[in-house]
Design an enzyme around this catalytic site. Sequence first.
Site, PDB file in Angstrom:
ATOM      1  N   THR A 123       0.826  -1.209   0.000  1.00  0.00           N
ATOM      2  CA  THR A 123       0.000   0.000   0.000  1.00  0.00           C
ATOM      3  C   THR A 123       0.858   1.258   0.000  1.00  0.00           C
ATOM      4  O   THR A 123       1.982   1.259   0.536  1.00  0.00           O
ATOM      5  CB  THR A 123      -0.904   0.004   1.249  1.00  0.00           C
ATOM      6  OG1 THR A 123      -1.541   1.276   1.368  1.00  0.00           O
ATOM      7  CG2 THR A 123      -0.134  -0.260   2.540  1.00  0.00           C
ATOM      8  N   ASP A 124       0.301   2.342  -0.542  1.00  0.00           N
ATOM      9  CA  ASP A 124       1.022   3.628  -0.493  1.00  0.00           C
ATOM     10  C   ASP A 124       1.104   4.161   0.934  1.00  0.00           C
ATOM     11  O   ASP A 124       1.868   5.083   1.216  1.00  0.00           O
ATOM     12  CB  ASP A 124       0.372   4.661  -1.423  1.00  0.00           C
ATOM     13  CG  ASP A 124      -1.055   5.052  -1.034  1.00  0.00           C
ATOM     14  OD1 ASP A 124      -1.610   4.485  -0.070  1.00  0.00           O
ATOM     15  OD2 ASP A 124      -1.612   5.940  -1.706  1.00  0.00           O
ATOM     16  N   GLU A 125       0.315   3.569   1.844  1.00  0.00           N
ATOM     17  CA  GLU A 125       0.343   4.048   3.237  1.00  0.00           C
ATOM     18  C   GLU A 125       1.678   3.761   3.908  1.00  0.00           C
ATOM     19  O   GLU A 125       1.981   4.332   4.954  1.00  0.00           O
ATOM     20  CB  GLU A 125      -0.810   3.444   4.044  1.00  0.00           C
ATOM     21  CG  GLU A 125      -2.152   3.849   3.488  1.00  0.00           C
ATOM     22  CD  GLU A 125      -3.310   3.756   4.471  1.00  0.00           C
ATOM     23  OE1 GLU A 125      -3.073   3.489   5.656  1.00  0.00           O
ATOM     24  OE2 GLU A 125      -4.448   3.972   4.028  1.00  0.00           O
ATOM     25  N   TYR A 147      -2.075  -0.760  10.749  1.00  0.00           N
ATOM     26  CA  TYR A 147      -2.265  -1.343   9.410  1.00  0.00           C
ATOM     27  C   TYR A 147      -1.044  -1.092   8.535  1.00  0.00           C
ATOM     28  O   TYR A 147      -0.436  -2.021   7.991  1.00  0.00           O
ATOM     29  CB  TYR A 147      -3.528  -0.764   8.746  1.00  0.00           C
ATOM     30  CG  TYR A 147      -3.577  -1.036   7.242  1.00  0.00           C
ATOM     31  CD1 TYR A 147      -3.745  -2.329   6.756  1.00  0.00           C
ATOM     32  CD2 TYR A 147      -3.411   0.008   6.318  1.00  0.00           C
ATOM     33  CE1 TYR A 147      -3.759  -2.584   5.381  1.00  0.00           C
ATOM     34  CE2 TYR A 147      -3.425  -0.245   4.952  1.00  0.00           C
ATOM     35  CZ  TYR A 147      -3.601  -1.540   4.489  1.00  0.00           C
ATOM     36  OH  TYR A 147      -3.602  -1.801   3.140  1.00  0.00           O
ATOM     37  N   LYS A 151       1.739  -3.715   6.994  1.00  0.00           N
ATOM     38  CA  LYS A 151       1.965  -3.898   5.550  1.00  0.00           C
ATOM     39  C   LYS A 151       3.433  -3.634   5.211  1.00  0.00           C
ATOM     40  O   LYS A 151       4.015  -4.316   4.368  1.00  0.00           O
ATOM     41  CB  LYS A 151       1.060  -2.957   4.737  1.00  0.00           C
ATOM     42  CG  LYS A 151      -0.421  -3.289   4.795  1.00  0.00           C
ATOM     43  CD  LYS A 151      -0.786  -4.632   4.182  1.00  0.00           C
ATOM     44  CE  LYS A 151      -0.625  -4.664   2.685  1.00  0.00           C
ATOM     45  NZ  LYS A 151      -1.121  -5.974   2.127  1.00  0.00           N
TER      46      LYS A 151
HETATM   47  P1  NAD Z   1     -10.496  -6.699   1.484  1.00  0.00           P
HETATM   48  O1  NAD Z   1     -10.495  -6.371   2.939  1.00  0.00           O
HETATM   49  O2  NAD Z   1     -11.677  -6.362   0.660  1.00  0.00           O
HETATM   50  O3  NAD Z   1     -10.223  -8.264   1.288  1.00  0.00           O
HETATM   51  C1  NAD Z   1      -9.227  -8.955   1.984  1.00  0.00           C
HETATM   52  C2  NAD Z   1      -9.424 -10.443   1.696  1.00  0.00           C
HETATM   53  O4  NAD Z   1      -8.379 -11.173   2.360  1.00  0.00           O
HETATM   54  C3  NAD Z   1     -10.756 -10.992   2.222  1.00  0.00           C
HETATM   55  O5  NAD Z   1     -11.355 -11.809   1.256  1.00  0.00           O
HETATM   56  C4  NAD Z   1     -10.348 -11.802   3.456  1.00  0.00           C
HETATM   57  O6  NAD Z   1     -11.226 -12.870   3.733  1.00  0.00           O
HETATM   58  C5  NAD Z   1      -8.966 -12.272   3.050  1.00  0.00           C
HETATM   59  N1  NAD Z   1      -8.107 -12.588   4.204  1.00  0.00           N
HETATM   60  C6  NAD Z   1      -7.893 -11.827   5.311  1.00  0.00           C
HETATM   61  N2  NAD Z   1      -7.045 -12.452   6.149  1.00  0.00           N
HETATM   62  C7  NAD Z   1      -6.704 -13.620   5.551  1.00  0.00           C
HETATM   63  C8  NAD Z   1      -5.847 -14.687   5.907  1.00  0.00           C
HETATM   64  N3  NAD Z   1      -5.181 -14.692   7.080  1.00  0.00           N
HETATM   65  N4  NAD Z   1      -5.711 -15.731   5.062  1.00  0.00           N
HETATM   66  C9  NAD Z   1      -6.395 -15.759   3.886  1.00  0.00           C
HETATM   67  N5  NAD Z   1      -7.236 -14.776   3.497  1.00  0.00           N
HETATM   68  C10 NAD Z   1      -7.389 -13.717   4.320  1.00  0.00           C
HETATM   69  O7  NAD Z   1      -9.169  -6.049   0.917  1.00  0.00           O
HETATM   70  P2  NAD Z   1      -8.888  -5.215  -0.428  1.00  0.00           P
HETATM   71  O8  NAD Z   1      -9.323  -3.820  -0.218  1.00  0.00           O
HETATM   72  O9  NAD Z   1      -9.371  -5.982  -1.585  1.00  0.00           O
HETATM   73  O10 NAD Z   1      -7.287  -5.215  -0.407  1.00  0.00           O
HETATM   74  C11 NAD Z   1      -6.554  -6.289  -1.009  1.00  0.00           C
HETATM   75  C12 NAD Z   1      -5.067  -6.026  -0.826  1.00  0.00           C
HETATM   76  O11 NAD Z   1      -4.717  -4.785  -1.419  1.00  0.00           O
HETATM   77  C13 NAD Z   1      -4.623  -5.943   0.630  1.00  0.00           C
HETATM   78  O12 NAD Z   1      -3.352  -6.555   0.734  1.00  0.00           O
HETATM   79  C14 NAD Z   1      -4.503  -4.462   0.889  1.00  0.00           C
HETATM   80  O13 NAD Z   1      -3.559  -4.179   1.898  1.00  0.00           O
HETATM   81  C15 NAD Z   1      -4.047  -3.957  -0.464  1.00  0.00           C
HETATM   82  N6  NAD Z   1      -4.447  -2.574  -0.794  1.00  0.00           N
HETATM   83  C16 NAD Z   1      -5.754  -2.199  -0.726  1.00  0.00           C
HETATM   84  C17 NAD Z   1      -6.092  -0.904  -1.119  1.00  0.00           C
HETATM   85  C18 NAD Z   1      -7.523  -0.425  -1.068  1.00  0.00           C
HETATM   86  O14 NAD Z   1      -7.748   0.785  -1.239  1.00  0.00           O
HETATM   87  N7  NAD Z   1      -8.509  -1.260  -0.863  1.00  0.00           N
HETATM   88  C19 NAD Z   1      -5.093  -0.016  -1.546  1.00  0.00           C
HETATM   89  C20 NAD Z   1      -3.767  -0.444  -1.559  1.00  0.00           C
HETATM   90  C21 NAD Z   1      -3.442  -1.732  -1.203  1.00  0.00           C
HETATM   91  O1  DAU Z   2      -4.014   4.271   0.567  1.00  0.00           O
HETATM   92  C1  DAU Z   2      -4.304   2.921   0.377  1.00  0.00           C
HETATM   93  C2  DAU Z   2      -5.174   2.422   1.504  1.00  0.00           C
HETATM   94  O2  DAU Z   2      -6.464   3.002   1.302  1.00  0.00           O
HETATM   95  C3  DAU Z   2      -5.302   0.913   1.580  1.00  0.00           C
HETATM   96  O3  DAU Z   2      -4.032   0.361   1.818  1.00  0.00           O
HETATM   97  C4  DAU Z   2      -6.275   0.512   2.685  1.00  0.00           C
HETATM   98  O4  DAU Z   2      -6.453  -0.895   2.699  1.00  0.00           O
HETATM   99  C5  DAU Z   2      -7.607   1.166   2.414  1.00  0.00           C
HETATM  100  O5  DAU Z   2      -8.499   0.898   3.476  1.00  0.00           O
HETATM  101  C6  DAU Z   2      -7.437   2.679   2.252  1.00  0.00           C
HETATM  102  O6  DAU Z   2      -7.118   3.307   3.515  1.00  0.00           O
HETATM  103  P1  DAU Z   2      -7.779   4.704   3.944  1.00  0.00           P
HETATM  104  O7  DAU Z   2      -7.705   4.818   5.403  1.00  0.00           O
HETATM  105  O8  DAU Z   2      -7.261   5.821   3.120  1.00  0.00           O
HETATM  106  O9  DAU Z   2      -9.300   4.419   3.450  1.00  0.00           O
HETATM  107  P2  DAU Z   2     -10.716   4.725   4.129  1.00  0.00           P
HETATM  108  O10 DAU Z   2     -11.751   4.463   3.087  1.00  0.00           O
HETATM  109  O11 DAU Z   2     -10.860   4.073   5.445  1.00  0.00           O
HETATM  110  O12 DAU Z   2     -10.636   6.292   4.376  1.00  0.00           O
HETATM  111  C7  DAU Z   2     -10.455   7.193   3.301  1.00  0.00           C
HETATM  112  C8  DAU Z   2     -10.427   8.591   3.874  1.00  0.00           C
HETATM  113  O13 DAU Z   2     -11.727   8.908   4.372  1.00  0.00           O
HETATM  114  C9  DAU Z   2      -9.484   8.757   5.031  1.00  0.00           C
HETATM  115  O14 DAU Z   2      -8.932  10.075   4.983  1.00  0.00           O
HETATM  116  C10 DAU Z   2     -10.386   8.625   6.270  1.00  0.00           C
HETATM  117  C11 DAU Z   2     -11.694   9.218   5.775  1.00  0.00           C
HETATM  118  N1  DAU Z   2     -12.931   8.656   6.375  1.00  0.00           N
HETATM  119  C12 DAU Z   2     -13.092   7.304   6.364  1.00  0.00           C
HETATM  120  C13 DAU Z   2     -14.224   6.722   6.885  1.00  0.00           C
HETATM  121  C14 DAU Z   2     -14.392   5.231   6.903  1.00  0.00           C
HETATM  122  C15 DAU Z   2     -13.923   9.487   6.872  1.00  0.00           C
HETATM  123  O15 DAU Z   2     -13.775  10.727   6.859  1.00  0.00           O
HETATM  124  N2  DAU Z   2     -15.043   8.915   7.383  1.00  0.00           N
HETATM  125  C16 DAU Z   2     -15.240   7.571   7.439  1.00  0.00           C
HETATM  126  O16 DAU Z   2     -16.304   7.114   7.966  1.00  0.00           O
END
Ligand code: NAD
Ligand code: DAU
Length: 342
Positions: A123-125, A147, A151
């Site tokens: 992740t970019d985080e 988190y 990562k």
């Molecule tokens: P998500 O939370 O929607 O899905 C995660 C999946 O992983 C689920 O199906 C869950 O059941 C499975 N899982 C969790 N723990 C597990 C374990 N111990 N063994 C096997 N399976 C397990 O996540 P997402 O948003 O699709 O993110 C997918 C990947 O991309 C993650 O690695 C996340 O860190 C990364 N990522 C997400 C975002 C985003 O904005 N969503 C951005 C950057 C990176």
């Molecule tokens: O940047 C990549 C990441 O983006 C991924 O690695 C993570 O898995 C994914 O969850 C996401 O993280 P964020 O914390 O940026 O996403 P989230 O949707 O939780 O929040 C987006 C922004 O919105 C953040 O600035 C927090 C804010 N927020 C979020 C929620 C849930 C609110 O203001 N209100 C809310 O209720």
Amino acid sequence: MRLLVTGGAGFIGSEFVRSTLSEHAADQVTVLDKLTYAGNLANLESVAGDTRFQFIQGDIADPAVVERALRGCDAVVNFAAETHVDRSILEPDAFVKTDVVGTWTLAEAARAARVQRFVQVSTDEVYGAVLSGASVETDRLDPTSPYSASKAGGELLVMAAVKTYGLPALVVRGANAYGPYQYPEKLIPLHITNAIDDQPLPVYGDGQQRRQWTHVADFATGIDAVLRNGVIGEIYNVGNPEPEDSLLVNLDVSRRILSLLGKSETLLQHVVDRPAHDRRYRVDASKLVALGWKPRWTFADGLEQTVRWYAEHQEWWRSIKSGETHQTYYARNYADRSAFAR
Ligand code: NAD
Ligand code: DAU
């Protein structure tokens, strides 16, 4: 290619599975997923009958399970993770177990199985807040939340396995993804579904935080480009290259959602901020573009499509939001916040 996709029942993983099976006729896909609260077999319904697809329920932190799942696979894409920052603040242990220990367990099993490619989805985080400019892959890591620190630990272990043991791995650092099938705890799906139900939209702090909203279909093609064309041992950022103004600050994202649904801005509710909330992220994805990645979605079009999808697929998110797991989390994360609204 015979692929093991971990976390393939989640948001981005399931998009990647659906697109791989439709774009690469010769590929076979095994999904290994623990089916945590975020995993949902409904996300894989469209491929469930495909003879090239197989599903295994299991934990990436379990060596016996991953050894079995890897049999016959040439490549691994590790999406499996605990992914929600707010949950990592409430209950960090699961993040260390899956995102650090699970990633290491999987990487070790992949080494033993002699896979040809291992893509670690990070992740970019891991860069921490970036107040100006854009992160490049050589920037130092400065994660803020349990988190992002987990990562960072996972990807550092994968890179250590590349250097120490020659694991043929690559890392992708992704920006915020959005689109259909995203679990309704993240900002965009939470605010869309709350707005449909005329419920308050919780805005953390002043709502002036910035994210680099990247459509999930573009995120998946970015992973595909790294899997097929990336150089082993390299790290690639993936993030929407549109100018920042088109991507909006959080508060304006929520306002746009309300306007697309014809709802009133009185639903916006400023609440107490997330602890250690990163103000802004932005990555430079030129290295991935040089591999041939071509993002297709503008944020304006993608947000409209996403709002429409949630409006038309209410059975998908209502079954999640009405469940006890979601309601317990929602009460825990938001009850105190609303009481101390600005
Ligand atoms: P998500 O939370 O929607 O899905 C995660 C999946 O992983 C689920 O199906 C869950 O059941 C499975 N899982 C969790 N723990 C597990 C374990 N111990 N063994 C096997 N399976 C397990 O996540 P997402 O948003 O699709 O993110 C997918 C990947 O991309 C993650 O690695 C996340 O860190 C990364 N990522 C997400 C975002 C985003 O904005 N969503 C951005 C950057 C990176
Ligand atoms: O940047 C990549 C990441 O983006 C991924 O690695 C993570 O898995 C994914 O969850 C996401 O993280 P964020 O914390 O940026 O996403 P989230 O949707 O939780 O929040 C987006 C922004 O919105 C953040 O600035 C927090 C804010 N927020 C979020 C929620 C849930 C609110 O203001 N209100 C809310 O209720």
